[in-house]
Design an enzyme around this catalytic site. Structure first.
Site, PDB file in Angstrom:
ATOM      1  N   ASN A  16      24.732 103.662  63.275  1.00  0.00           N
ATOM      2  CA  ASN A  16      24.523 102.649  62.242  1.00  0.00           C
ATOM      3  C   ASN A  16      25.828 101.911  61.931  1.00  0.00           C
ATOM      4  O   ASN A  16      26.906 102.370  62.288  1.00  0.00           O
ATOM      5  CB  ASN A  16      23.959 103.324  60.986  1.00  0.00           C
ATOM      6  CG  ASN A  16      22.918 102.454  60.307  1.00  0.00           C
ATOM      7  OD1 ASN A  16      23.055 101.239  60.253  1.00  0.00           O
ATOM      8  ND2 ASN A  16      21.881 103.074  59.796  1.00  0.00           N
ATOM      9  N   CYS A  17      25.689 100.825  61.232  1.00  0.00           N
ATOM     10  CA  CYS A  17      26.804  99.954  60.873  1.00  0.00           C
ATOM     11  C   CYS A  17      27.962 100.755  60.275  1.00  0.00           C
ATOM     12  O   CYS A  17      27.734 101.598  59.427  1.00  0.00           O
ATOM     13  CB  CYS A  17      26.354  98.916  59.867  1.00  0.00           C
ATOM     14  SG  CYS A  17      27.678  97.896  59.190  1.00  0.00           S
ATOM     15  N   PRO A  18      29.213 100.547  60.641  1.00  0.00           N
ATOM     16  CA  PRO A  18      29.686  99.529  61.598  1.00  0.00           C
ATOM     17  C   PRO A  18      29.941 100.091  63.002  1.00  0.00           C
ATOM     18  O   PRO A  18      30.623  99.448  63.781  1.00  0.00           O
ATOM     19  CB  PRO A  18      31.019  99.106  60.967  1.00  0.00           C
ATOM     20  CG  PRO A  18      31.569 100.403  60.432  1.00  0.00           C
ATOM     21  CD  PRO A  18      30.366 101.236  60.009  1.00  0.00           C
ATOM     22  N   LEU A  19      29.416 101.298  63.300  1.00  0.00           N
ATOM     23  CA  LEU A  19      29.768 101.949  64.559  1.00  0.00           C
ATOM     24  C   LEU A  19      29.482 101.127  65.821  1.00  0.00           C
ATOM     25  O   LEU A  19      30.324 101.068  66.715  1.00  0.00           O
ATOM     26  CB  LEU A  19      29.095 103.329  64.643  1.00  0.00           C
ATOM     27  CG  LEU A  19      29.710 104.397  63.731  1.00  0.00           C
ATOM     28  CD1 LEU A  19      28.898 105.684  63.779  1.00  0.00           C
ATOM     29  CD2 LEU A  19      31.152 104.699  64.140  1.00  0.00           C
TER      30      LEU A  19
END
Lengths: 78, 169
Positions: A16-19
């Site tokens: 999930n964000c920001p991965l």
């Protein structure tokens, strides 16, 4: 969509964000100019995020597709 | 690059939920070829500790959903209406709420604070700790991770004066 040949593939499924952005940046940094990265994501925010990331960094999204919650991007390093 | 964009963030909160925005934004900025500085002050200072032990509490925060990270989709989607008189008085309630939030983050593929912090440092994000609040609260440099700079308001403002984005979190 016509087939695009990728030099590398990066699977960000489940992240999930920001991965997805961070991993994509890391991968692109290791590539040569003109090479293409195939990035797979299941984060529904990544469709717009990847576009913004590419706009900012100057790398080009040369193809993308969505299929059942999976987003695929082809990114060409500038 | 001459036109490199700069992000300046003051991180002033040290709960598990509010620890996320500074690290998310700074790491994303670095991934977008921007410079980023995080200035840690007051309750944001514990985010620099070698061993991070952050907690979250629903007390005084009616917007925080109390959800379970397990069970059926309907069960997970249910927002438990727990009054503050319980969440504020039952021993261990914050520990439970923290555990539930960490588990939910993990299940949703969200990075841990430690991971994001490491990614920030790897990508060149600068961390500045506010020396004044360190002295006030008794934090010592040896308790913090390596690579932290120490300074005060002027150090932050010098950078922020040329920043394109300045945020107080």
């Amino acid at each position: 969509m016509s087939e695009i040949t990728a030099n590398r593939t990066l699977d960000c499924s489940g992240m999930n964000c920001p991965l997805p952005i961070l991993k994509t940046k890391k991968e692109v940094d290791q590539m040569q100019s003109g090479e293409i990265l195939k990035m797979i994501s299941t984060d529904s925010g990544s469709a717009n995020d990847m576009t913004s990331w590419a706009n900012r960094t100057g790398h080009k999204i040369v193809g993308s597709s969505t299929e059942g919650g999976t987003y695929t991007f082809y990114i060409q390093k500038s | 690059m001459a036109d490199t964009k700069k992000l300046a963030i003051i991180a002033s909160k040290g709960t598990l939920d509010w620890a996320y925005p500074p690290f998310i934004l700074a790491s994303a900025a670095a991934a977008m070829d921007m410079e980023a500085v995080l200035f840690f002050t007051f309750y944001g200072l514990p985010l620099l500790k070698k061993e991070i032990d952050l907690k979250v509490t629903p007390v005084g925060n009616p917007a925080m959903p109390m959800k379970m990270p397990f069970g059926s989709k309907e069960f997970q989607g249910f927002d438990w209406p727990i009054p503050n008189i319980i969440s504020g008085n039952v021993p261990g309630f914050d520990t439970m709420a923290t555990m539930l939030m960490k588990e939910t983050f993990k299940k949703k593929g969200v990075a841990t604070i430690e991971q994001l912090r490491e990614m920030c440092q790897e990508s060149g994000v600068r961390f500045i700790a506010c020396q004044m609040t360190m002295d006030v609260f008794g934090f010592e440099r040896k308790d913090f991770i390596d690579g932290v700079e120490y300074g005060g308001a002027a150090m932050f403002l010098e950078y922020a004066a040329d920043a394109n984005m300045s945020l107080f979190i």
